[in-house]
Design an enzyme around this catalytic site. Structure first.
Site: not given
Length: 469
Positions: A33-34, A185, A187, A272, A322, A448
């Site tokens: 991991e960096r 638009s 997620a 995005a 994920a 219920h």
């Protein structure tokens, strides 16, 4: 002699889960991991964004307290405290991954990884923070390097960390923008639009396609837009951002809509507009790894075609989720180990969730895609307003939609909008994975009062047997 049975490059939810499963299967495992354990998801994605959205949800409830017979004076928020809580949640989860690595006796190697030719798998070269490199050899190497936000520099759609944000800057804002422009638009875009709208920003969303949340069922997408617009969000669909021009503390976007160009001014812009895989500086070209549109091409078991080299998660393309990465990681490792549980990855059963207000969730085919695939369909719908628990929660806006093959009763797809649907969708995922038919779903007892009863009613509705509508 190999140092490890498996070296995983990248410690996001795909990489660290794969490493754990490998250790469970008796493989000597290391993970490289960096930055921070947990990758983008735990540190800058799924988890901290949900913490922000939870703060927005509580704020929304406080603003509407009178609807529940409650009185709350002086409703306000502390942006710094909201962000601090989100970062603390992320830190807690990242620390949890560190614990899981120790518990499972997985070696953590911090540094920047690259690959060079080696046997029986490519050699992993790790450069530490001091610039020193060390070679590691494994029988198998898994790439789980993830992806990052897409930019379009030629149009000015490139983050600068101040006025033009990606998800990273949007999660640690120094101010609440008075006017916010969100480009895209999907997620990610909708979640941030929903969050900042609740904080009081004047939010405009621009989408190149003809509707928001374009991967969702069209009926759900249309309903979502109406509900977001009631909350004050503004949308331009079928629109192209031609350029972004920055001033001292604002940005002006030139947006083409229907052949006309208009200017939209904002204090901040969130990009995005998609994802690109982190394939650079790994030495993949020299190894002969096939890359298409910045993503590594793999088969159903994560195999790249290069002996001993595998890839999973966002690096291998959509859906960029994920839980998809984690599932791929387990499949890949079990395939390597020759476990009798090994099976090829099937993207059709990956659920999608958008944690906006209201939430949106889905799995399988939309109605349009089911028909395009040649299915004669039966469609069931049930509104939240017909459910007692939803009314008690003050969450009567929403719908659950199910799509079945008329001939076989196969559940082709399920689509939801409303309160807590990101929790409900898993029921339909299990139904699809277990190949349950409409008959088995109809005979299932739902408790219920719960929101889940609507899942039952939607199935009944598809076959003309709905009870509460």
């Amino acid at each position: 002699m190999a140092d490890y049975d498996l070296i995983v490059i990248g410690s996001g939810p795909g990489g660290y889960v794969a490493a754990i499963r490998a250790a469970q299967l008796g493989m000597k495992t290391a993970i490289v991991e960096r930055d921070s354990l947990g990758g983008i998801c735990l540190n800058w994605g799924c988890i901290p964004t949900k913490a922000l959205l939870r703060s927005a949800e509580v704020l929304h409830l406080a603003k509407n307290a009178k609807d529940f017979g409650l009185k709350i004076d002086k409703i306000d928020f502390d942006l710094d405290a909201v962000v601090k809580r989100s970062r603390n949640v992320a830190k807690q989860l990242s620390t949890g991954v560190t614990h899981l690595m120790k518990k499972n006796k997985i070696d953590v190697i911090m540094g920047e990884a690259s690959l060079k030719k080696g046997k029986p798998a490519p050699t992993v070269v790790v450069k530490d923070k001091d610039g020193k490199s060390k070679d590691y050899q494994a029988k198998h190497v898994m790439l789980a390097t993830g992806a990052r936000a897409r930019s379009i520099p030629q149009a000015g759609l490139e983050p600068d960390g101040k006025l033009i944000w990606t998800y990273r800057e949007a999660m640690v804002p120094d101010v609440t923008p008075k006017k916010l422009l969100v480009i895209g638009s999907g997620a990610i875009g909708i979640e941030f639009a929903s969050f900042y709208n609740e904080l009081g920003s004047d939010v405009t969303v621009v989408e190149a396609l003809d509707r928001i949340l374009p991967v969702e069922d069209e009926e759900i997408s249309t309903m979502a837009r109406k509900q977001f617009e009631k909350q004050g969000l503004k949308f331009h669909t079928g629109a192209q951002v031609k350029s972004l021009k920055k001033a001292k503390d604002s940005v002006t976007a030139e947006v083409s809509v229907g052949g006309k160009t208009e200017s939209i001014e904002a204090d901040r812009v969130i990009l995005a507009i998609g994802i690109v895989g982190n394939v650079e500086n790994l030495g993949l070209e020299e190894l002969g790894v096939k890359i298409e549109k910045t993503h590594v091409v793999v088969d159903g078991f994560g195999r790249t075609g290069v002996p001993g080299l595998y890839a999973i998660g966002d690096l291998t393309g959509p859906p960029w989720l994920a839980h998809k990465a984690s599932h791929e990681g387990v499949i890949c490792v079990e395939g390597i180990a020759g476990a009798n549980t090994a099976h090829p990855f099937d993207a059709s059963n990956v659920p999608g969730c958008t944690y906006s207000h209201p939430q949106v969730a889905s799995v399988g085919l939309t109605e349009a895609k089911a028909k395009q695939a040649g299915h004669k369909v039966k469609v069931g719908k049930f509104p939240f307003i017909g459910n007692g628990k939803a009314i008690a929660l003050g969450a009567g806006d929403g719908m659950i939609k199910t799509i079945f093959d008329e001939k076989t009763g196969e559940l082709l797809g399920a689509h939801m909008i409303g309160a807590e649907v990101t929790e409900l969708i898993q029921g339909y995922v299990i139904a699809r994975e277990g190949e349950l038919t409409e008959a088995e779903l109809m005979h299932t007892i739902f408790p219920h009062p719960t929101l889940s009863e609507m899942m039952h009613e939607s199935v009944l509705a598809a076959y003309g047997k709905v009870l509460h509508m």
